[in-house]
Design an enzyme around this catalytic site. Structure first.
Site, PDB file in Angstrom:
ATOM      1  N   ASN A  30       0.758  -1.455   0.155  1.00  0.00           N
ATOM      2  CA  ASN A  30      -0.034   0.286   0.267  1.00  0.00           C
ATOM      3  C   ASN A  30       1.275   0.760   0.464  1.00  0.00           C
ATOM      4  OD1 ASN A  30      -1.954  -1.866   0.592  1.00  0.00           O
ATOM      5  ND2 ASN A  30      -2.909  -0.769   2.098  1.00  0.00           N
ATOM      6  N   GLN A  91     -14.832  -3.833  -0.125  1.00  0.00           N
ATOM      7  CA  GLN A  91     -15.835  -3.048   0.620  1.00  0.00           C
ATOM      8  C   GLN A  91     -15.996  -3.458  -1.378  1.00  0.00           C
ATOM      9  OE1 GLN A  91     -12.908  -0.468   1.889  1.00  0.00           O
ATOM     10  NE2 GLN A  91     -14.719   0.220   3.535  1.00  0.00           N
ATOM     11  N   GLY A  97     -18.419   1.466   0.990  1.00  0.00           N
ATOM     12  CA  GLY A  97     -16.986   1.662   1.177  1.00  0.00           C
ATOM     13  C   GLY A  97     -15.933   2.373   0.149  1.00  0.00           C
ATOM     14  N   GLN A  98     -16.150   1.512  -0.930  1.00  0.00           N
ATOM     15  CA  GLN A  98     -15.223   1.538  -1.687  1.00  0.00           C
ATOM     16  C   GLN A  98     -14.908   2.539  -2.536  1.00  0.00           C
ATOM     17  OE1 GLN A  98     -17.311  -0.938  -5.651  1.00  0.00           O
ATOM     18  NE2 GLN A  98     -15.023  -2.152  -5.759  1.00  0.00           N
ATOM     19  N   THR A  99     -13.890   2.865  -2.451  1.00  0.00           N
ATOM     20  CA  THR A  99     -13.783   4.288  -3.238  1.00  0.00           C
ATOM     21  C   THR A  99     -13.087   4.448  -4.601  1.00  0.00           C
ATOM     22  OG1 THR A  99     -11.278   4.779  -2.098  1.00  0.00           O
ATOM     23  CG2 THR A  99     -13.368   5.626  -1.713  1.00  0.00           C
ATOM     24  N   VAL A 100     -12.474   3.349  -5.476  1.00  0.00           N
ATOM     25  CA  VAL A 100     -11.732   2.704  -6.261  1.00  0.00           C
ATOM     26  C   VAL A 100     -12.732   1.724  -6.571  1.00  0.00           C
ATOM     27  CG1 VAL A 100      -9.864   2.037  -7.601  1.00  0.00           C
ATOM     28  CG2 VAL A 100      -9.303   4.194  -5.649  1.00  0.00           C
ATOM     29  N   HIS A 102     -13.018  -1.915  -8.682  1.00  0.00           N
ATOM     30  CA  HIS A 102     -11.710  -2.537  -8.682  1.00  0.00           C
ATOM     31  C   HIS A 102     -12.116  -3.353  -7.415  1.00  0.00           C
ATOM     32  CE1 HIS A 102      -8.216  -3.822 -11.171  1.00  0.00           C
ATOM     33  NE2 HIS A 102      -8.655  -4.550 -10.433  1.00  0.00           N
ATOM     34  N   HIS A 104     -10.467  -5.914  -5.012  1.00  0.00           N
ATOM     35  CA  HIS A 104      -9.516  -6.059  -4.428  1.00  0.00           C
ATOM     36  C   HIS A 104     -10.302  -6.585  -2.550  1.00  0.00           C
ATOM     37  CE1 HIS A 104     -10.632  -1.555  -3.109  1.00  0.00           C
ATOM     38  NE2 HIS A 104      -9.310  -1.502  -2.567  1.00  0.00           N
ATOM     39  N   HIS A 106      -8.351  -5.988   1.950  1.00  0.00           N
ATOM     40  CA  HIS A 106      -8.058  -6.505   2.128  1.00  0.00           C
ATOM     41  C   HIS A 106      -7.323  -7.171   2.958  1.00  0.00           C
ATOM     42  CE1 HIS A 106      -8.301  -2.158   1.217  1.00  0.00           C
ATOM     43  NE2 HIS A 106      -9.695  -2.117   1.345  1.00  0.00           N
TER      44      HIS A 106
END
Length: 162
Positions: A30, A91, A97-100, A102, A104, A106
């Protein structure tokens, strides 16, 4: 990996940030630590190689590979960071809460006492996802549900799989 091309939504990822990949997924470090003042960031993410916005849009092979990769990465990071547990989180969609856009996962190696309250990790993930903007203290709004309420909901969900 140096010759491969990776993206995260609209962002091009430098192959130097990627530390593991398969034909269908990859893992990278990250940009920002989850906790301020950390020199190393024990958090990593596993991404679908194909630009897929939502978890339900993955193929069966992509889903299997993504989780197998997360398992493999988690096992190694937990050992490396001398952790005793893992938090794995997705997310999925903007309201989650997913901001991008795509898919993935965490992966966060966990140790006793790393957060005052274990669930604070989700607030921290949310803050990281939003580029460390002001985070909400969701625990203020949380109230325990009764066993009856939870059992009723579980019964409703079971009907979806009959």
């Amino acid at each position: 990996m140096e010759s491969e091309s990776f993206t995260f939504g609209p962002y091009k990822i430098d192959p130097k940030e990627v530390f593991y990949s398969t034909q269908l997924s990859y893992a990278m470090v990250n940009l920002r630590p989850l906790l301020p003042g950390m020199r190393f960031n024990p958090v990593s993410d596993v991404f679908a190689i194909r630009d897929v916005k939502r978890f339900t849009d993955l193929t069966g092979d992509e889903t299997s590979d993504l989780w197998f990769t997360a398992q493999k990465i988690g096992r190694q990071l937990e050992s490396y960071h001398k952790a005793s547990s893992l938090t794995l989180a997705i997310q999925d969609g903007p309201q989650a809460g997913q901001t991008v856009p795509h898919v993935h996962i965490h992966i966060l190696p966990r140790k006793g006492g790393d957060f005052e309250k274990n669930d604070e990790i989700y607030d921290a993930i949310d803050a990281k996802e939003k580029e460390l903007k002001e985070k909400l203290d969701l625990d203020k709004e949380r109230k325990d549900r009764s066993m009856e309420e939870m059992a009723e909901e579980a019964d409703q969900y079971r009907k979806l799989f009959i």
